[in-house]
Design a protein around this motif. Structure first.
Motif, PDB file in Angstrom:
ATOM      1  N   PHE A   1      44.504  -0.131  54.809  1.00  0.00           N
ATOM      2  CA  PHE A   1      45.517   0.545  53.995  1.00  0.00           C
ATOM      3  C   PHE A   1      46.545   1.305  54.826  1.00  0.00           C
ATOM      4  N   GLY A   2      46.341   1.363  56.143  1.00  0.00           N
ATOM      5  CA  GLY A   2      47.295   2.008  57.033  1.00  0.00           C
ATOM      6  C   GLY A   2      47.242   3.522  57.016  1.00  0.00           C
ATOM      7  N   ALA A   3      46.316   4.080  56.264  1.00  0.00           N
ATOM      8  CA  ALA A   3      46.143   5.541  56.163  1.00  0.00           C
ATOM      9  C   ALA A   3      44.830   5.796  55.437  1.00  0.00           C
ATOM     10  N   THR A   4      44.422   7.055  55.425  1.00  0.00           N
ATOM     11  CA  THR A   4      43.243   7.385  54.623  1.00  0.00           C
ATOM     12  C   THR A   4      43.584   7.200  53.147  1.00  0.00           C
ATOM     13  N   ILE A   5      42.542   7.006  52.352  1.00  0.00           N
ATOM     14  CA  ILE A   5      42.718   6.884  50.903  1.00  0.00           C
ATOM     15  C   ILE A   5      41.792   7.875  50.205  1.00  0.00           C
ATOM     16  N   ALA A   6      42.195   8.289  49.033  1.00  0.00           N
ATOM     17  CA  ALA A   6      41.368   9.193  48.226  1.00  0.00           C
ATOM     18  C   ALA A   6      40.141   8.451  47.724  1.00  0.00           C
ATOM     19  N   HIS A   7      39.045   9.167  47.582  1.00  0.00           N
ATOM     20  CA  HIS A   7      37.856   8.615  46.949  1.00  0.00           C
ATOM     21  C   HIS A   7      38.220   8.263  45.503  1.00  0.00           C
ATOM     22  N   GLY A   8      37.693   7.185  44.991  1.00  0.00           N
ATOM     23  CA  GLY A   8      37.910   6.856  43.578  1.00  0.00           C
ATOM     24  C   GLY A   8      37.440   7.987  42.681  1.00  0.00           C
ATOM     25  N   TYR A   9      36.296   8.576  43.019  1.00  0.00           N
ATOM     26  CA  TYR A   9      35.772   9.659  42.189  1.00  0.00           C
ATOM     27  C   TYR A   9      36.606  10.933  42.299  1.00  0.00           C
ATOM     28  N   LEU A  10      37.311  11.111  43.407  1.00  0.00           N
ATOM     29  CA  LEU A  10      38.260  12.228  43.485  1.00  0.00           C
ATOM     30  C   LEU A  10      39.366  12.013  42.459  1.00  0.00           C
ATOM     31  N   THR A  11      39.900  10.809  42.416  1.00  0.00           N
ATOM     32  CA  THR A  11      40.948  10.490  41.443  1.00  0.00           C
ATOM     33  C   THR A  11      40.432  10.739  40.025  1.00  0.00           C
ATOM     34  N   LEU A  12      39.233  10.263  39.737  1.00  0.00           N
ATOM     35  CA  LEU A  12      38.632  10.460  38.414  1.00  0.00           C
ATOM     36  C   LEU A  12      38.416  11.947  38.123  1.00  0.00           C
ATOM     37  N   SER A  13      38.009  12.698  39.138  1.00  0.00           N
ATOM     38  CA  SER A  13      37.718  14.126  38.936  1.00  0.00           C
ATOM     39  C   SER A  13      38.963  14.949  38.627  1.00  0.00           C
ATOM     40  N   MET A  14      40.127  14.364  38.807  1.00  0.00           N
ATOM     41  CA  MET A  14      41.369  15.075  38.506  1.00  0.00           C
ATOM     42  C   MET A  14      41.752  14.991  37.027  1.00  0.00           C
ATOM     43  N   LEU A  15      40.979  14.266  36.233  1.00  0.00           N
ATOM     44  CA  LEU A  15      41.283  14.157  34.805  1.00  0.00           C
ATOM     45  C   LEU A  15      41.469  15.513  34.123  1.00  0.00           C
ATOM     46  N   PRO A  16      40.648  16.528  34.397  1.00  0.00           N
ATOM     47  CA  PRO A  16      40.886  17.820  33.735  1.00  0.00           C
ATOM     48  C   PRO A  16      42.280  18.393  34.005  1.00  0.00           C
ATOM     49  N   ILE A  17      42.797  18.196  35.213  1.00  0.00           N
ATOM     50  CA  ILE A  17      44.148  18.654  35.540  1.00  0.00           C
ATOM     51  C   ILE A  17      45.166  17.933  34.655  1.00  0.00           C
ATOM     52  N   PHE A  18      44.988  16.621  34.545  1.00  0.00           N
ATOM     53  CA  PHE A  18      45.931  15.807  33.791  1.00  0.00           C
ATOM     54  C   PHE A  18      45.809  16.021  32.280  1.00  0.00           C
ATOM     55  N   LEU A  19      44.610  16.283  31.790  1.00  0.00           N
ATOM     56  CA  LEU A  19      44.391  16.399  30.341  1.00  0.00           C
ATOM     57  C   LEU A  19      44.690  17.792  29.783  1.00  0.00           C
ATOM     58  N   ARG A  20      44.622  18.810  30.622  1.00  0.00           N
ATOM     59  CA  ARG A  20      44.775  20.193  30.153  1.00  0.00           C
ATOM     60  C   ARG A  20      45.972  20.401  29.221  1.00  0.00           C
ATOM     61  N   PRO A  21      47.166  19.912  29.543  1.00  0.00           N
ATOM     62  CA  PRO A  21      48.307  20.166  28.652  1.00  0.00           C
ATOM     63  C   PRO A  21      48.165  19.544  27.261  1.00  0.00           C
ATOM     64  N   PHE A  22      47.299  18.544  27.145  1.00  0.00           N
ATOM     65  CA  PHE A  22      47.158  17.832  25.873  1.00  0.00           C
ATOM     66  C   PHE A  22      45.938  18.274  25.081  1.00  0.00           C
ATOM     67  N   MET A  23      45.077  19.100  25.677  1.00  0.00           N
ATOM     68  CA  MET A  23      43.795  19.412  25.058  1.00  0.00           C
ATOM     69  C   MET A  23      43.550  20.909  24.857  1.00  0.00           C
ATOM     70  N   GLU A  24      44.588  21.720  24.912  1.00  0.00           N
ATOM     71  CA  GLU A  24      44.458  23.160  24.693  1.00  0.00           C
ATOM     72  C   GLU A  24      44.863  23.475  23.257  1.00  0.00           C
ATOM     73  N   PHE A  25      43.919  23.991  22.465  1.00  0.00           N
ATOM     74  CA  PHE A  25      44.181  24.262  21.053  1.00  0.00           C
ATOM     75  C   PHE A  25      43.592  25.591  20.635  1.00  0.00           C
ATOM     76  N   ASP A  26      44.260  26.267  19.687  1.00  0.00           N
ATOM     77  CA  ASP A  26      43.672  27.435  19.039  1.00  0.00           C
ATOM     78  C   ASP A  26      42.533  26.944  18.146  1.00  0.00           C
ATOM     79  N   GLY A  27      41.537  27.789  17.932  1.00  0.00           N
ATOM     80  CA  GLY A  27      40.428  27.425  17.062  1.00  0.00           C
ATOM     81  C   GLY A  27      39.334  26.634  17.752  1.00  0.00           C
ATOM     82  N   VAL A  28      39.490  26.430  19.058  1.00  0.00           N
ATOM     83  CA  VAL A  28      38.480  25.717  19.838  1.00  0.00           C
ATOM     84  C   VAL A  28      37.882  26.710  20.823  1.00  0.00           C
ATOM     85  N   SER A  29      36.561  26.935  20.719  1.00  0.00           N
ATOM     86  CA  SER A  29      35.936  27.915  21.606  1.00  0.00           C
ATOM     87  C   SER A  29      35.731  27.352  23.004  1.00  0.00           C
ATOM     88  N   MET A  30      35.514  26.038  23.091  1.00  0.00           N
ATOM     89  CA  MET A  30      35.380  25.401  24.399  1.00  0.00           C
ATOM     90  C   MET A  30      35.484  23.894  24.243  1.00  0.00           C
TER      91      MET A  30
END
Length: 153
Positions: free
Chosen positions: A58-87
């Motif tokens: 690849f000519g450089a280091t690459i991210a672990h696939g699971y690192l990419t997957l683990s970033m889902l909370p960062i990506f989803l946060r703007p779409f999943m924050e609601f009032d009335g949800v305790s967690m």
């Protein structure tokens, strides 16, 4: 960037199959990759040895696939924050694939849409469809369907 406005978790059901919008771009740098390697014990040279990886496929280091997957909370946060949800509890992930590696220094983001919403005793079980894109690359880095339980207050 257009983000579809959703007022409550129940409103998500009306948007099944529709894109809520792309997330913000996030740069995957070597420090992030190294921290993930330390946290998981996965120090494979393709991820952490910049000199050897430069001569690799690849000519450089690459991210672990699971690192990419683990970033889902960062990506989803703007779409999943609601009032009335305790967690929001991670309930699992369906159908995960890593079609393209993420070279160090790449910017990635997720295109997020609603896959399904199901009423449960404690709240709503929400499945999202996420395609994690690499800026300037046609193939996605990751395609996954994260599942979350939105617990009522």
């Amino acid at each position: 960037m257009t983000i579809l406005s959703v007022e409550s978790p129940k409103d998500l059901a009306a948007h099944i199959g529709k894109e809520l919008g792309p997330s913000e771009w996030v740069t995957v740098d070597q420090a992030m990759i190294d921290k993930f390697a330390d946290a998981t014990g996965d120090h494979q040279w393709i991820h952490v040895n910049e000199h050897r990886a430069a001569a690799g496929p690849f000519g450089a280091t690459i991210a672990h696939g699971y690192l990419t997957l683990s970033m889902l909370p960062i990506f989803l946060r703007p779409f999943m924050e609601f009032d009335g949800v305790s967690m929001r509890l991670n309930y699992g992930v369906d159908r995960v694939r890593f079609p393209h590696p993420v070279p160090v220094g790449s910017r990635i983001r997720a295109r997020v849409s609603v896959d399904s919403v199901e009423e449960k005793e404690r709240g709503l079980l929400v499945v999202m469809a996420c395609v994690i894109e690499i800026e300037g690359t046609d193939k996605p880095a990751c395609v996954a369907h994260p599942v979350a339980l939105m617990v009522r207050q």
